[in-house]
Write an enzyme that holds these catalytic residues in place. Sequence first.
Site, mmCIF file in Angstrom:
data_model
loop_
_atom_site.group_PDB
_atom_site.id
_atom_site.type_symbol
_atom_site.label_atom_id
_atom_site.label_comp_id
_atom_site.label_asym_id
_atom_site.label_seq_id
_atom_site.Cartn_x
_atom_site.Cartn_y
_atom_site.Cartn_z
ATOM 1 N N LYS A 100 -2.288 -1.464 -3.879
ATOM 2 C CA LYS A 100 -3.142 -0.288 -3.786
ATOM 3 C C LYS A 100 -2.311 0.974 -3.841
ATOM 4 C CE LYS A 100 -6.105 1.806 -0.440
ATOM 5 N NZ LYS A 100 -6.443 1.881 0.920
ATOM 6 N N LYS A 151 0.858 -1.184 0.000
ATOM 7 C CA LYS A 151 0.000 0.000 0.000
ATOM 8 C C LYS A 151 0.893 1.233 0.000
ATOM 9 C CE LYS A 151 -3.582 2.339 2.593
ATOM 10 N NZ LYS A 151 -4.566 2.234 3.661
HETATM 11 C C1 PBG Z 1 -7.452 3.288 5.580
HETATM 12 C C2 PBG Z 1 -7.734 3.148 4.142
HETATM 13 C C3 PBG Z 1 -7.544 4.088 3.118
HETATM 14 C C4 PBG Z 1 -8.100 3.540 1.973
HETATM 15 C C5 PBG Z 1 -8.571 2.270 2.304
HETATM 16 N N1 PBG Z 1 -8.319 2.032 3.640
HETATM 17 C C6 PBG Z 1 -7.003 5.473 3.124
HETATM 18 C C7 PBG Z 1 -5.680 5.767 3.637
HETATM 19 O O1 PBG Z 1 -4.839 4.916 3.861
HETATM 20 O O2 PBG Z 1 -5.473 6.959 3.872
HETATM 21 C C8 PBG Z 1 -8.194 4.240 0.646
HETATM 22 C C9 PBG Z 1 -9.249 3.757 -0.283
HETATM 23 C C10 PBG Z 1 -9.582 4.680 -1.397
HETATM 24 O O3 PBG Z 1 -8.934 5.725 -1.618
HETATM 25 O O4 PBG Z 1 -10.526 4.356 -2.115
HETATM 26 N N2 PBG Z 1 -6.231 2.936 6.060
#
Ligand code: PBG
Length: 334
Positions: A258, A203
């Site tokens: 992601k 991520k």
């Molecule tokens: C939380 C999380 C996030 C997303 C999914 N889980 C945001 C982040 O890490 O700030 C993002 C999903 C999206 O942008 O559609 N940790």
Amino acid sequence: MSDFNMGQFPTTRLRRLRMKEFSRRMISENNLSVNDLIWPLFVCEGSDVVEKINSMPGVSRYSINNILKELETAVKLKIPAVALFPQIDSALKDESGSQAIDENNLICRTIKSIKKNFPDLGVICDVALDPFTSHGHDGLIVNDIVDNDATLEILEKQALVQAHAGCDIIAPSDMMDGRVGRIRSMLEKNNFHNTLILSYAAKYASKFYGPFRDAISSSGNLKGGSKSTYQMDIANSDEALREIALDIKEGADMVMIKPGMPYLDIIQRVKTEFNIPTFAYQVSGEYSMIKGAIDNNWLDSKVIKESLLSFKRAGADGILTYFAKEIAEELNNE
Ligand code: PBG
């Protein structure tokens, strides 16, 4: 590629196979099906609430009773699973994200009512503290940094309350080191041997999450503005493989990359290297870019399917996408 396959004009004309619809279909290498779709949904408190999210045209937050109505459609369309994200009332947020481990929190109540009404629908829940903390970070802040090991203590409890509520797939998205292992042993200890873990393994610290942070109202408070001490550097690729390898060892059943489209190279490397169920998250910013352009008539809506097929080509087994419902409708009508 061997010489045998290369061919030579005019004995080889690649356009021959493209001439008719039937032959184009015959040689199609990848396919998007409803089975590939995971639908992320935002849940909020209250009853009969549907709140539009400004930075995500066409996406809303729903109170539990209204989420159930959406899910009726999802089940009819045969979408295999949904991923739930809560918008927590700001009065309930605190420094340590204590709502995250309350067994009656919004997310646990949502899981229970979904499981009561749609027992066969897969339910995926995020494990991370950002919806619950007043500072908007995914972990606990100790001496001004997001403290890894202190955060693990809470994350394993957060995963456990979700498993108790009936969550099928725990999806740690916090990027703390060692969290998959801790969650896995917590689940084993409590007899949740079959609860799955889908790890947000690679991520990135991406600006493509902007609209999501509006959706769960965590953007305003994000202290320091960046998650780069725990999410990955957007420039890195080898490091993603190390993240994935660790998460598999620690007990992840599936892994996720992601954001999605800007990281197709990572999806392909991961799938080739590990051959493990691999998922892509087409995140909020990707959704809003595509949807905004379609709504303005700058792009044809067929780009949605094109974007999703790119994940299949790269090797993804499934895709989390805010387009899940509309694409499932289209696929069901084909
Ligand atoms: C939380 C999380 C996030 C997303 C999914 N889980 C945001 C982040 O890490 O700030 C993002 C999903 C999206 O942008 O559609 N940790």
